[in-house]
Design a protein around this motif. Sequence first.
Motif, PDB file in Angstrom:
ATOM      1  N   PRO A   1       0.819  -1.213   0.000  1.00 47.65           N
ATOM      2  CA  PRO A   1       0.000   0.000   0.000  1.00 47.65           C
ATOM      3  C   PRO A   1       0.853   1.263   0.000  1.00 47.65           C
ATOM      4  N   PRO A   2       0.256   2.416  -0.366  1.00 44.28           N
ATOM      5  CA  PRO A   2       0.993   3.685  -0.354  1.00 44.28           C
ATOM      6  C   PRO A   2       1.657   3.935   0.986  1.00 44.28           C
ATOM      7  N   LEU A   3       2.855   4.493   0.934  1.00 47.50           N
ATOM      8  CA  LEU A   3       3.660   4.730   2.127  1.00 47.50           C
ATOM      9  C   LEU A   3       3.580   6.169   2.605  1.00 47.50           C
ATOM     10  N   GLY A   4       2.999   7.036   1.795  1.00 47.34           N
ATOM     11  CA  GLY A   4       2.896   8.447   2.135  1.00 47.34           C
ATOM     12  C   GLY A   4       2.388   9.224   0.946  1.00 47.34           C
ATOM     13  N   ASN A   5       2.426  10.557   1.071  1.00 47.35           N
ATOM     14  CA  ASN A   5       1.897  11.421   0.021  1.00 47.35           C
ATOM     15  C   ASN A   5       2.768  12.668  -0.073  1.00 47.35           C
ATOM     16  N   ILE A   6       3.164  13.041  -1.301  1.00 52.11           N
ATOM     17  CA  ILE A   6       4.058  14.185  -1.449  1.00 52.11           C
ATOM     18  C   ILE A   6       3.401  15.505  -1.090  1.00 52.11           C
ATOM     19  N   GLN A   7       2.088  15.499  -0.944  1.00 52.30           N
ATOM     20  CA  GLN A   7       1.418  16.725  -0.502  1.00 52.30           C
ATOM     21  C   GLN A   7       1.765  17.052   0.945  1.00 52.30           C
ATOM     22  N   THR A   8       2.112  16.025   1.707  1.00 50.82           N
ATOM     23  CA  THR A   8       2.378  16.236   3.144  1.00 50.82           C
ATOM     24  C   THR A   8       3.739  15.720   3.598  1.00 50.82           C
ATOM     25  N   ASP A   9       4.366  14.815   2.812  1.00 55.26           N
ATOM     26  CA  ASP A   9       5.577  14.138   3.286  1.00 55.26           C
ATOM     27  C   ASP A   9       6.758  14.374   2.354  1.00 55.26           C
ATOM     28  N   ARG A  10       7.945  14.459   2.930  1.00 60.16           N
ATOM     29  CA  ARG A  10       9.168  14.447   2.144  1.00 60.16           C
ATOM     30  C   ARG A  10       9.410  13.043   1.612  1.00 60.16           C
ATOM     31  N   LEU A  11      10.028  12.958   0.449  1.00 62.71           N
ATOM     32  CA  LEU A  11      10.293  11.651  -0.139  1.00 62.71           C
ATOM     33  C   LEU A  11      11.298  10.843   0.676  1.00 62.71           C
ATOM     34  N   ASP A  12      12.321  11.496   1.210  1.00 66.47           N
ATOM     35  CA  ASP A  12      13.297  10.734   1.996  1.00 66.47           C
ATOM     36  C   ASP A  12      12.693  10.233   3.305  1.00 66.47           C
ATOM     37  N   THR A  13      11.721  10.968   3.835  1.00 66.38           N
ATOM     38  CA  THR A  13      11.010  10.505   5.027  1.00 66.38           C
ATOM     39  C   THR A  13      10.180   9.261   4.707  1.00 66.38           C
ATOM     40  N   ILE A  14       9.534   9.279   3.548  1.00 63.78           N
ATOM     41  CA  ILE A  14       8.742   8.126   3.126  1.00 63.78           C
ATOM     42  C   ILE A  14       9.643   6.919   2.898  1.00 63.78           C
ATOM     43  N   PHE A  15      10.819   7.145   2.311  1.00 64.85           N
ATOM     44  CA  PHE A  15      11.743   6.041   2.074  1.00 64.85           C
ATOM     45  C   PHE A  15      12.215   5.432   3.389  1.00 64.85           C
ATOM     46  N   ASP A  16      12.508   6.257   4.379  1.00 65.92           N
ATOM     47  CA  ASP A  16      12.888   5.738   5.697  1.00 65.92           C
ATOM     48  C   ASP A  16      11.762   4.899   6.296  1.00 65.92           C
ATOM     49  N   ARG A  17      10.542   5.322   6.027  1.00 64.63           N
ATOM     50  CA  ARG A  17       9.374   4.569   6.504  1.00 64.63           C
ATOM     51  C   ARG A  17       9.343   3.184   5.865  1.00 64.63           C
TER      52      ARG A  17
END
Length: 379
Positions: free
Chosen positions: A316-332
């Motif tokens: 499933p989606p790990l985050g959204n660029i409207q609210t999250d940084r991409l590197d933060t999502i990758f760490d997730r």
Amino acid sequence: MTREGSTMMTQWSMQQRDPWDPWFNRSEKGKYELTSVEFTVTQLCNLRCEHCAVGEMLVTEEGVSISVEKLIQRLEEVETLTTLSITGGEPILNPKVVKETITPLLRYARSRGIYTQLNSNLTLPLNRYQGWIEDLDVLHISWNYRDAADFHRIAFEKYGRDVTPKAAAVLFDRMMDNARALSEQGVFVSAETLLSPFTAPYLTGMHQAIVEMGCARHEVHPLYPSDFARGMDLISLDTFRETITALLDKRDPSIWLLFGTLPFYPCSENPADRELWLRLHQEKNITVRHDPDGRNRLNVNVFNGEVIVTDFGDVPPLGNIQTDRLDTIFDRWLEHEASKRLHCFCPEARCTGPNLLVADAYYPDTDFQKRRAVITIDY
């Protein structure tokens, strides 16, 4: 890596150090970092191929895209970024997408020294590929056909209405003509074949056609059992191995041959798997690319902003660029259970472990964290 010089210099540079391959980052940094971002910029396509791994996402009317300024803002936040990929659908089908999204992204990437790839079926008029392609590093196409009849059956299998063989032949011929013309212009065209029960018996012939079109690279990947392709049969591991071996014996050694997301590993108990792994790392003009998805890449849907680990996976989606940084999502993602299950690493054999879909398809009961390479690669 350098982006200066001729196409041949670019090809040599990328082949020596494939910028999409997570091996380099993992072996040098001791960890995976977000070095690659892929944007799904359209969900329109003029084809409906039976093997399409994103076919169920395709639509008949384009949605409203997030602004390219927002996309670039998120890219600016990723200090480790080295590659950018653009996919769809057919990215250049809508001229507005080319003008407002693709061209600005390519120019931004070039200004930053980032390698770029765009996935296209190459069936549109040649002039649709002008005016932006000079900023592109790799034009990626699919090649799973012997002739126009194959193309007619495969490309319109899921179309929903009849397409005449004559109309399909026009697109097929245009695809080949475009590949030749762009290759002659110095564009790096990389043609990918997915190994299936249909393509495997004819792989060497398809390889020769790719050579004759002037393509710089032939990519060979497994069939990914996702979306339209979910119901297709997979070839056995024995057939897969035999098909690759036959290609190696008959290939044109002048063209770069790239094997991606292979279902064979240096930790295998089967000697034939280990022998193949060694051969692929010993012969010239051959590289094995480890899977970027889940190791150094994220995919962004530019319509809803959702970020996933692959454009054809079930995580499933790990985050959204409207609210999250991409590197933060990758760490997730790195903390995700699926990530920890597959992120094994054997540096002595130059292996970063299996692709998520391939592992589930061919090795559903294998714990790769408990396996270790039994061969060593000199590199």
